[in-house]
Design a protein around this motif. Structure first.
Motif, mmCIF file in Angstrom:
data_model
loop_
_atom_site.group_PDB
_atom_site.id
_atom_site.type_symbol
_atom_site.label_atom_id
_atom_site.label_comp_id
_atom_site.label_asym_id
_atom_site.label_seq_id
_atom_site.Cartn_x
_atom_site.Cartn_y
_atom_site.Cartn_z
ATOM 1 N N GLN A 433 0.687 -1.159 -0.034
ATOM 2 C CA GLN A 433 0.035 -0.003 -0.055
ATOM 3 C C GLN A 433 0.748 1.273 0.043
ATOM 4 O O GLN A 433 0.535 2.337 -0.573
ATOM 5 C CB GLN A 433 -0.955 0.138 1.146
ATOM 6 N N SER A 453 -7.614 -11.540 -11.196
ATOM 7 C CA SER A 453 -8.513 -11.078 -10.244
ATOM 8 C C SER A 453 -9.807 -11.823 -10.037
ATOM 9 O O SER A 453 -10.749 -11.069 -9.727
ATOM 10 C CB SER A 453 -8.482 -9.560 -9.875
ATOM 11 N N GLU A 469 -4.020 -13.578 5.146
ATOM 12 C CA GLU A 469 -5.099 -12.816 5.215
ATOM 13 C C GLU A 469 -4.855 -11.323 5.101
ATOM 14 O O GLU A 469 -5.329 -10.396 4.244
ATOM 15 C CB GLU A 469 -5.983 -12.931 6.306
ATOM 16 N N ARG A 472 -4.405 -9.851 1.393
ATOM 17 C CA ARG A 472 -5.384 -10.305 0.573
ATOM 18 C C ARG A 472 -5.792 -8.907 -0.096
ATOM 19 O O ARG A 472 -5.938 -9.012 -1.302
ATOM 20 C CB ARG A 472 -6.204 -11.071 0.747
ATOM 21 N N GLN A 473 -6.012 -7.744 0.336
ATOM 22 C CA GLN A 473 -6.605 -6.498 -0.093
ATOM 23 C C GLN A 473 -5.558 -5.925 -1.020
ATOM 24 O O GLN A 473 -5.746 -5.109 -1.445
ATOM 25 C CB GLN A 473 -6.932 -5.558 1.175
ATOM 26 N N ASN A 474 -4.351 -6.368 -1.026
ATOM 27 C CA ASN A 474 -3.123 -6.060 -1.770
ATOM 28 C C ASN A 474 -3.078 -6.746 -3.016
ATOM 29 O O ASN A 474 -2.115 -6.621 -3.975
ATOM 30 C CB ASN A 474 -1.839 -5.890 -0.986
ATOM 31 N N ALA A 477 -4.217 -4.971 -7.049
ATOM 32 C CA ALA A 477 -4.665 -3.734 -6.431
ATOM 33 C C ALA A 477 -4.822 -2.738 -7.697
ATOM 34 O O ALA A 477 -4.293 -1.349 -7.381
ATOM 35 C CB ALA A 477 -3.643 -3.355 -5.582
ATOM 36 N N GLU A 480 -6.892 0.536 -6.618
ATOM 37 C CA GLU A 480 -5.997 1.518 -5.430
ATOM 38 C C GLU A 480 -4.976 2.265 -6.292
ATOM 39 O O GLU A 480 -4.614 3.564 -5.819
ATOM 40 C CB GLU A 480 -5.397 0.730 -4.458
ATOM 41 N N ARG A 511 -14.389 -7.929 -10.339
ATOM 42 C CA ARG A 511 -13.649 -8.638 -9.433
ATOM 43 C C ARG A 511 -13.989 -10.370 -9.188
ATOM 44 O O ARG A 511 -14.002 -11.140 -8.384
ATOM 45 C CB ARG A 511 -13.521 -8.445 -8.201
ATOM 46 N N PRO A 533 -10.910 -10.607 -3.337
ATOM 47 C CA PRO A 533 -10.795 -9.545 -2.569
ATOM 48 C C PRO A 533 -10.527 -8.474 -3.550
ATOM 49 O O PRO A 533 -9.734 -8.235 -4.399
ATOM 50 C CB PRO A 533 -9.511 -10.130 -1.855
ATOM 51 N N GLY A 534 -10.748 -7.158 -2.727
ATOM 52 C CA GLY A 534 -10.440 -5.865 -3.128
ATOM 53 C C GLY A 534 -11.646 -5.385 -4.149
ATOM 54 O O GLY A 534 -12.606 -6.076 -4.138
ATOM 55 N N GLU A 535 -11.400 -4.347 -4.782
ATOM 56 C CA GLU A 535 -12.227 -3.332 -5.306
ATOM 57 C C GLU A 535 -11.989 -3.452 -7.078
ATOM 58 O O GLU A 535 -10.896 -3.576 -7.447
ATOM 59 C CB GLU A 535 -12.137 -2.008 -5.179
#
Length: 661
Positions: A433, A453, A469, A472-474, A477, A480, A511, A533-535
């Motif tokens: 991040q 993804s 865990e 996982r949001q990374n 990305a 982001e 996703r 996971p993620g946007e």
């Protein structure tokens, strides 16, 4: 009206005025167009995201975008008028990371396309491939690829060389499993390769033996396949492979590609393709380099590589007709994050199962790896290339590799502020991040493969816990990185994955995979039909990643990437409107027409005569096209398969190793 309202109104009026000025019909009678598209939903992807009804082309260049009514004055007696009948048109797709020649070579093979076949089914297709080549000599290898080996053995029992010796041929035959680990060969292949009972197992490979003896069974595992005497593709075969890839690109709507790992031999191959009239997409090449062992060797590497690239690139201005451009290098910083390979370089360790447990994972310091390039050597090498006017693309899969790539860019920025260069970090599967904002600050491009993804066998069940865990949001990305100010660029990495650009765009937005698309793992149901996971990003942002953003990375946005007056007429017509179909339909798209530089290079079979009497430069039913369709179960585009077979293809397709390193 408030101050903010006044500002917004002025912005709208200014935008409208600029657009009108750009597309206004001059007072004098305009020259008639060669081609006019009208009655369509034409998404230009210009700075204002304009949507128009009509577009005119002269000498391969767009001369008008606007309304149907205003397009009428561009139509003369010889103008080809294309009635889009409401269909959507968008800029031609730009794939910034492909392995075009490797993918093309596989297109020439006898392809079983992951289908769930028993032994008779496998033999039937291979025999057809053999019969289609009656003039091949007895020592010419027949390679069949992408066999579903697990289904083959579950339905027909164990197989060995005698299983395929029944084929009516004297040729050596190789059957490659879709998992890249197992190869089945006939007796002739073993004989030519001198693999006998006395041949020892190679390092990291096994020659399976017949029961009760040392005689090779014909089943080769892993590195044992290196013992086969299969010759490298000849120059003529390489040209055929490139032409096969061109056909698939036309069908996919790709009008520009970047070969992300070119060797010097590629120049001769594609020169032959171009001179023979087969180049139907704009070609950009990244020349592959490896890390020198010391800083002292950097100047020599840079000098020799710059000389080679300049010798390949004629430095000419782009023209409407496709051309060959060499202007960048490619290097690998690491491998892949996926389990069990875990060859990507991470800032913090991978997690491993504790003491043989099947459920408990913990940090494993032994998994920490350095990047393939020492940071100082990388920084000095890139600096030498950038100062010489050569751009770069780096394979950077793990967050440490991403950071090392960004650090090299920062070092150059500090030493040479204002110098214009392009640096792409390819894949960025895991990024930190703290580094997302640096893409914008350093003007570095993230070249990402959106299709990664989605939930898939490459992530489940073990890659996710191996990464822990908290990270996982990374993963993947790209949203982001875009929110931090740097729009991303798309690269498919074909043939590591099937070439399905619109599935990738669907996944970029949602996703999640597509249960109705055989190229998606979601087609096999749980556990792959959930959300990664993620946007995601907007449909427009995703489409810009594979059009105008790619053009900017390639220094070609003056000519391609959007449908604007003065740019080349690279466009595609779609079966369904990308911007209006439901989300679940984004990835179920077929290209109806592909145009490059004002020339129609592809019309889908189902669209023949749909838009008028248009003739594509490359027909679908010529001898070469029919031959390619016959080689693969499901046809060249792999879409003519049963849903059961399609689901099986998705189940088997795993990405556990980087096949290019």
């Amino acid at each position: 009206m408030s101050a903010s309202g006044t500002t917004m109104l002025m912005r709208i009026l200014t935008t409208a005025a600029l657009y009108a000025a750009t597309n206004a019909i001059p007072a004098q009678q305009p020259s008639f167009a060669d081609t006019v598209f009208h009655n369509g939903s034409i998404y230009t992807l210009d700075a204002y995201s304009s949507k128009v009804e009509a577009l005119a082309i002269k000498d391969g260049v767009i001369t008008f975008v606007g309304s149907n009514e205003d397009a009428k004055v561009r139509i003369g007696n010889t103008t080809q008028v294309v009635n889009l009948q409401g269909h959507a048109a968008i800029p031609g797709l730009i794939d910034s990371h492909m392995h075009i020649l490797g993918g093309g070579i596989y297109l020439l093979k006898c392809d079983l396309n992951y289908q769930p076949l028993d032994l008779p089914g496998v033999l039937q297709h291979i025999q057809r491939c053999i019969d289609d080549e009656p003039d091949k000599p007895d020592d010419a290898w027949m390679e069949a690829v992408n066999v579903d080996y697990s289904t083959l053995t579950s339905r027909s029992g164990s197989v060995d060389k005698t299983s395929i010796d029944v084929l009516k041929t004297k040729r050596p035959v190789v059957v490659r499993s879709s998992d890249y680990h197992t190869i089945l060969v006939n007796s002739r292949a073993l004989e030519i390769s001198n693999i006998t009972a006395a041949t020892p197992n190679p390092s990291n490979g096994v020659i399976e033996r017949l029961p009760g003896s040392q005689e090779p069974s014909g089943v080769l595992e892993d590195n044992a396949s290196d013992l086969l005497g299969i010759p490298l593709p000849s120059p003529e075969e390489a040209v055929k492979a490139a032409l096969a890839a061109m056909q698939l690109l036309r069908q996919s709507g790709i009008t520009t590609f970047q070969e992300a790992m070119a060797l010097k031999e590629y120049d001769q191959v594609f020169q032959a393709v171009q001179q023979g009239g087969g180049l139907s997409a704009r070609a950009f090449f990244d020349y592959r380099i490896d890390a020198p062992s010391s800083v002292a060797e950097v100047p020599d590497l840079v000098a020799k590589t710059v000389e080679l690239i300049r010798g390949f690139d004629n430095n000419s201005t782009m023209q409407p007709a496709p051309s060959l451009k060499w202007q960048a290098v490619k290097a690998f910083l690491d491998g892949v994050i996926t389990y069990p390979a875990r060859t990507a370089a991470l800032i913090e360790p991978y997690w491993s199962l504790v003491n043989g447990s099947n459920t408990t994972w913990a940090p494993d310091p032994s998994t920490l790896k350095k990047t393939y390039w020492e940071p100082e050597i990388l920084a000095r090498t890139l600096s030498g290339f950038f100062l010489a006017g050569i751009d770069a693309q780096l394979h950077a899969d793990g967050d440490l590799a991403v950071r090392v790539g960004l650090d090299a860019a920062e070092s150059f920025r500090k030493a040479h502020p204002g110098h214009d260069f392009r640096l792409g970090l390819a894949h960025d599967e895991l990024s930190h991040q703290d580094d997302w904002r640096r893409f914008k600050e350093l003007e570095v491009d993230a070249i990402m493969s959106f299709q990664w993804s989605q939930l898939a066998p490459s992530y489940l069940p073990n890659t996710f816990p191996s990464l822990a865990e908290y990270r996982r949001q990374n993963l993947q990305a790209y949203a982001e990185i875009e929110k931090a100010g740097r729009p991303v660029t798309y690269g498919s990495d074909w043939p590591v994955d099937p070439l399905d650009e619109f599935l990738a765009l669907k996944i970029a937005v949602t996703r999640s995979g597509d249960p109705g698309n055989p190229h998606s793992s979601a087609s096999q149901g749980a556990p792959y039909n959930g959300t990664f996971p993620g946007e995601g990003i907007s449909r427009e942002a995703a489409l810009r990643a594979i059009t105008i953003n790619g053009a900017k990375f390639l220094r070609a946005d003056k000519y391609i990437g959007s449908l604007e007056v003065g740019k080349f007429a690279d466009l595609i017509v779609l079966e369904n409107d990308y911007f209006t179909v439901p989300e679940e339909m984004i990835g179920r798209q077929r290209v109806q027409l592909t145009m490059v530089g004002g020339e129609v290079v592809y019309i889908a079979k189902e669209a023949d005569q749909k838009f008028g009497n248009i003739t594509a430069k490359y027909p679908n039913d010529d001898e070469a096209s029919v031959a390619l369709d016959r080689k693969a179960i499901g046809g060249l585009d792999r879409k003519q398969v049963s849903m059961k077979g399609a689901v099986n293809a998705a189940r088997l397709r795993k990405r556990n190793e980087c096949v290019h390193h």
